[in-house]
Scaffold this active site. Structure first.
Site, PDB file in Angstrom:
ATOM      1  N   LYS A 210      34.634  30.165 -34.931  1.00  0.00           N
ATOM      2  CA  LYS A 210      35.246  31.102 -35.867  1.00  0.00           C
ATOM      3  C   LYS A 210      35.628  30.375 -37.161  1.00  0.00           C
ATOM      4  O   LYS A 210      35.327  30.827 -38.251  1.00  0.00           O
ATOM      5  CB  LYS A 210      36.478  31.732 -35.205  1.00  0.00           C
ATOM      6  CG  LYS A 210      37.193  32.730 -36.068  1.00  0.00           C
ATOM      7  CD  LYS A 210      38.310  33.407 -35.299  1.00  0.00           C
ATOM      8  CE  LYS A 210      39.210  34.174 -36.256  1.00  0.00           C
ATOM      9  NZ  LYS A 210      40.365  34.760 -35.578  1.00  0.00           N
ATOM     10  N   GLU A 216      35.543  19.249 -32.027  1.00  0.00           N
ATOM     11  CA  GLU A 216      34.566  19.079 -30.951  1.00  0.00           C
ATOM     12  C   GLU A 216      33.242  19.734 -31.337  1.00  0.00           C
ATOM     13  O   GLU A 216      32.161  19.169 -31.135  1.00  0.00           O
ATOM     14  CB  GLU A 216      35.078  19.731 -29.651  1.00  0.00           C
ATOM     15  CG  GLU A 216      36.314  19.094 -29.036  1.00  0.00           C
ATOM     16  CD  GLU A 216      37.626  19.581 -29.636  1.00  0.00           C
ATOM     17  OE1 GLU A 216      37.591  20.237 -30.711  1.00  0.00           O
ATOM     18  OE2 GLU A 216      38.683  19.308 -29.046  1.00  0.00           O
ATOM     19  N   GLY A 270      40.023  34.160 -31.116  1.00  0.00           N
ATOM     20  CA  GLY A 270      39.011  33.363 -30.417  1.00  0.00           C
ATOM     21  C   GLY A 270      38.838  33.776 -28.965  1.00  0.00           C
ATOM     22  O   GLY A 270      37.724  33.988 -28.484  1.00  0.00           O
ATOM     23  N   ARG A 271      39.944  33.912 -28.237  1.00  0.00           N
ATOM     24  CA  ARG A 271      39.838  34.209 -26.796  1.00  0.00           C
ATOM     25  C   ARG A 271      39.519  35.666 -26.524  1.00  0.00           C
ATOM     26  O   ARG A 271      39.410  36.071 -25.357  1.00  0.00           O
ATOM     27  CB  ARG A 271      41.102  33.750 -26.059  1.00  0.00           C
ATOM     28  CG  ARG A 271      42.401  34.282 -26.624  1.00  0.00           C
ATOM     29  CD  ARG A 271      43.593  33.495 -26.085  1.00  0.00           C
ATOM     30  NE  ARG A 271      44.839  33.835 -26.754  1.00  0.00           N
ATOM     31  CZ  ARG A 271      45.264  33.292 -27.893  1.00  0.00           C
ATOM     32  NH1 ARG A 271      44.506  32.400 -28.530  1.00  0.00           N
ATOM     33  NH2 ARG A 271      46.420  33.625 -28.420  1.00  0.00           N
ATOM     34  N   GLU A 356      46.835  30.570 -23.325  1.00  0.00           N
ATOM     35  CA  GLU A 356      46.928  30.433 -24.780  1.00  0.00           C
ATOM     36  C   GLU A 356      47.710  31.632 -25.352  1.00  0.00           C
ATOM     37  O   GLU A 356      48.333  31.541 -26.395  1.00  0.00           O
ATOM     38  CB  GLU A 356      45.530  30.332 -25.413  1.00  0.00           C
ATOM     39  CG  GLU A 356      45.495  29.381 -26.596  1.00  0.00           C
ATOM     40  CD  GLU A 356      44.096  29.128 -27.153  1.00  0.00           C
ATOM     41  OE1 GLU A 356      43.400  30.088 -27.510  1.00  0.00           O
ATOM     42  OE2 GLU A 356      43.698  27.945 -27.245  1.00  0.00           O
ATOM     43  N   HIS A 387      38.236  25.884   1.417  1.00  0.00           N
ATOM     44  CA  HIS A 387      38.022  24.557   2.000  1.00  0.00           C
ATOM     45  C   HIS A 387      38.531  23.472   1.075  1.00  0.00           C
ATOM     46  O   HIS A 387      38.157  22.306   1.206  1.00  0.00           O
ATOM     47  CB  HIS A 387      36.530  24.384   2.328  1.00  0.00           C
ATOM     48  CG  HIS A 387      36.075  25.448   3.282  1.00  0.00           C
ATOM     49  ND1 HIS A 387      36.258  25.344   4.645  1.00  0.00           N
ATOM     50  CD2 HIS A 387      35.540  26.677   3.062  1.00  0.00           C
ATOM     51  CE1 HIS A 387      35.810  26.455   5.228  1.00  0.00           C
ATOM     52  NE2 HIS A 387      35.382  27.286   4.285  1.00  0.00           N
ATOM     53  N   LYS A 516      45.701  18.426 -32.211  1.00  0.00           N
ATOM     54  CA  LYS A 516      44.513  18.271 -33.064  1.00  0.00           C
ATOM     55  C   LYS A 516      44.803  17.268 -34.190  1.00  0.00           C
ATOM     56  O   LYS A 516      43.979  16.403 -34.493  1.00  0.00           O
ATOM     57  CB  LYS A 516      44.123  19.611 -33.699  1.00  0.00           C
ATOM     58  CG  LYS A 516      43.541  20.629 -32.735  1.00  0.00           C
ATOM     59  CD  LYS A 516      43.128  21.879 -33.503  1.00  0.00           C
ATOM     60  CE  LYS A 516      42.714  23.010 -32.597  1.00  0.00           C
ATOM     61  NZ  LYS A 516      42.491  24.269 -33.279  1.00  0.00           N
TER      62      LYS A 516
HETATM   63  O1  F6P Z   1      42.165  25.121 -30.212  1.00  0.00           O
HETATM   64  C1  F6P Z   1      42.313  26.424 -29.846  1.00  0.00           C
HETATM   65  C2  F6P Z   1      41.298  27.310 -30.499  1.00  0.00           C
HETATM   66  O2  F6P Z   1      41.713  27.636 -31.766  1.00  0.00           O
HETATM   67  C3  F6P Z   1      41.047  28.544 -29.666  1.00  0.00           C
HETATM   68  O3  F6P Z   1      41.985  29.526 -29.856  1.00  0.00           O
HETATM   69  C4  F6P Z   1      39.678  28.895 -30.077  1.00  0.00           C
HETATM   70  O4  F6P Z   1      39.081  29.775 -29.162  1.00  0.00           O
HETATM   71  C5  F6P Z   1      39.031  27.537 -30.101  1.00  0.00           C
HETATM   72  O5  F6P Z   1      40.029  26.685 -30.609  1.00  0.00           O
HETATM   73  C6  F6P Z   1      37.775  27.407 -30.905  1.00  0.00           C
HETATM   74  O6  F6P Z   1      37.981  27.740 -32.224  1.00  0.00           O
HETATM   75  P1  F6P Z   1      36.762  27.973 -33.209  1.00  0.00           P
HETATM   76  O7  F6P Z   1      35.997  29.147 -32.727  1.00  0.00           O
HETATM   77  O8  F6P Z   1      37.371  28.204 -34.557  1.00  0.00           O
HETATM   78  O9  F6P Z   1      35.920  26.728 -33.191  1.00  0.00           O
END
Ligand code: F6P
Length: 549
Positions: A210, A216, A270-271, A356, A387, A516
């Site tokens: 987003k 990452e 995002g979620r 979250e 198990h 972060k």
């Molecule tokens: O670090 C949390 C977060 O902001 C989530 O809420 C989100 O889903 C994820 O990182 C990824 O964010 P983006 O889609 O901006 O890379």
């Protein structure tokens, strides 16, 4: 009639009544509740189309639910639901609406922040990304050398990974083409395995972010581009990337072709973004028809959430039971156990959704919260859990509430036999948790099987199952795009209801920011070998970074 809203649920009269009710019912047991009401299943279950919600094994009476409904009314739940669907700013710390529901049923919803009607943009983007997905699936969309894509790699994390990964895993063709992989972790290992056996000419990367700033994702996207440009000319790389973001300048800078980029909006968290173009790789894995069916399933649940009376409203009841068990009975965690191997990633998805959204100790009004807002959510495929950790659920000292999810029918008679075994195990687990086995029953069972008196005396305490451990069951007739859409939307709304009653903002996530920032600083210190800036363990890391001893 709802009272004027204050954000503190403890100030509502129903909260105090619930408190008294909990004290008066301390000795309530699931055995006594079921003995008193042989029709308890009929009285404590709800069905919507192919989704059944059985909450007869929750530690509630009809009085408990009545008081919880009073609390919901006093917290203004009904108008909060209407506000969310209408595009009001329900995420105050970020000044945004939360209109993920408009992605599955756009109607004429207006985004209050921008004043724009969302329907045309939602429909346009939906057609664009589903068209792209089908073109990739059919081979019509090709790489730089004219070859169809046989490997598709989603690069994203959190909400830009968990939802599409779950859907592709649950509903995608096993062994079908294109082979859709997911890469999230920062250490490069997932990317390495996603690219095993891949050929650059047949590989499409979908960068899902987003913000397009997530560390990452950026680092995996850069690594993917390096891998690609080692095999195809740099100017050909753009034909192997698609992206989804609100950040056009960042997509420009990365070099994403304009016909391979798709939009989302600030008002999609995002979620909650699976339903948007963030779901592109899910759509590539399952096809546009199935994706639309998933949206329709979610829309059916949305309509139920908006219109069913709160006492017959599945996500509302699920949320009220959680609030009761977590805040008044002290239950400290929430386990999700899907008895359908295809849903094994559901616990991961729900971890982000619940934790979250609800993992907060400050209310939306800025006051700190002295009560429970969200407990840890964990889980695994149900069969596996029996198990590994089910021992703790049955006899451990931690208090846990369990969600079982079962699928009754498979796609074929053979598959249905497997599901029958799965649901049999699921029911056995739920019954054992609820009713346990007391000392008299253990003694009798052991005696019946010929155990000696001394063996009975020695083993009896170990074999007692205390029971009285609550669970709910979500039963699906089939696992289909439609039923999965219903189930996921149901959980989204459960989270929303819990947040509204407990007064927290479910749509922000400030708690992930500090880590972060610190990660960026520590990464720089490690790079520079700045021992003095690092905590104690930093010296060892720097030493070991020199290579194996
Ligand atoms: O670090 C949390 C977060 O902001 C989530 O809420 C989100 O889903 C994820 O990182 C990824 O964010 P983006 O889609 O901006 O890379």
């Amino acid at each position: 009639m709802a009272e004027p809203t204050s954000n503190d649920p403890r100030k509502k009269t129903a909260w105090a009544l619930l408190h008294d009710h909990a004290l008066q019912n301390q000795n309530l047991t699931l055995r006594s509740l079921h003995a008193e009401d042989p029709q308890r299943f009929a009285h404590f279950s709800l069905q919507l189309n192919e989704l059944l919600f059985d909450y007869s094994r929750s530690l509630v009476t009809s009085d408990t639910l009545g008081l919880l409904l009073e609390l919901a009314a006093q917290c203004g739940l009904q108008s909060a639901i209407a506000d969310m669907f209408s595009g009001a700013v329900v995420n105050p710390t970020e000044g945004r609406a939360a209109l993920h529901t408009a992605l599955r049923n756009p109607g004429q919803v207006v985004d209050a922040a921008s004043g724009k009607v969302v329907e045309p943009q939602v429909n346009h983007e939906l057609e664009q990304f589903l068209g792209f997905a089908d073109a990739v699936r059919s081979g019509e969309r090709k790489g730089s050398t004219g070859k169809p894509f046989t490997r598709v790699v989603n690069i994203g994390i959190g909400g830009s990974d968990l939802g599409p990964r779950l859907v592709a895993d649950a509903l995608g063709d096993r062994g079908g083409l294109p082979d859709v992989r997911f890469v999230a972790g920062v250490d490069g290992m997932e990317l390495q395995s996603a690219l095993q056996g891949a050929d650059a000419e047949n590989t499409l990367f979908v960068v899902c972010s987003k913000t397009f700033t997530t560390l990452e994702t950026r680092s995996n996207a850069d690594a993917a581009r390096s891998w690609l440009t080692a095999q195809v000319p740099v100017e050909a790389a753009a034909a192997h990337f698609a992206a989804i973001s609100v950040n056009d300048p960042a997509m420009d800078e990365f070099g994403v072709a304009t016909d391979a980029r798709f939009r989302i909006w600030d008002w999609v968290g995002g979620r909650f973004s699976l339903w948007s173009a963030i779901g592109l790789c899910a759509a590539i894995a399952i096809g546009s028809d199935a994706f639309r069916k998933m949206l329709a399933g979610a829309a059916e649940l949305d309509a139920h959430f908006q219109s069913a009376p709160l006492a017959e409203n599945i996500p509302v009841q699920a949320a009220l039971i959680s609030i009761w068990q977590q805040n008044f009975l002290g239950i400290g965690s929430h386990v999700v156990l899907p008895y359908d191997q295809r849903l094994k990633l559901l616990p991961d998805y729900l971890q982000q959704l619940f934790m979250e959204s609800l993992g907060k100790s400050v209310r939306a009004d800025g006051e700190s919260v002295p009560y429970q807002t969200g407990v840890p959510v964990w889980g695994a495929a149900g069969s596996h859990s029996q198990h590994s950790f089910a021992q703790l659920l049955h006899q451990g000292r931690s208090s846990v509430q369990v969600d079982y999810i079962g699928t009754v029918n498979g796609a074929s008679p053979e598959a249905s036999a497997g599901h029958r075994a799965g649901v049999a195990n699921m029911i056995a687990q739920a019954e054992a948790l609820a009713f346990g086995q007391d000392a008299d029953e253990v003694r009798q069972t052991m005696a019946d099987s010929g155990a000696t008196a001394s063996d009975i005396a020695r083993l009896l305490p170990h074999k007692v199952h205390p029971g009285n451990r609550p669970s709910v069951i979500y039963l699906l007739r089939h696992l289909s795009p439609h039923s999965l859409g219903m189930l996921l939307a149901c959980y989204e709304h459960q989270v929303f209801v819990q947040s509204r009653i407990l007064g927290v903002n479910p749509f922000d996530q400030w708690g992930v920011e500090l880590g972060k920032v610190r990660a960026k600083a520590f990464s720089d210190y490690l790079q520079a070998g700045a021992t003095n800036e690092l905590p104690g363990v930093g010296g060892v890391i720097l030493d070991w970074l020199k290579g194996p001893a």
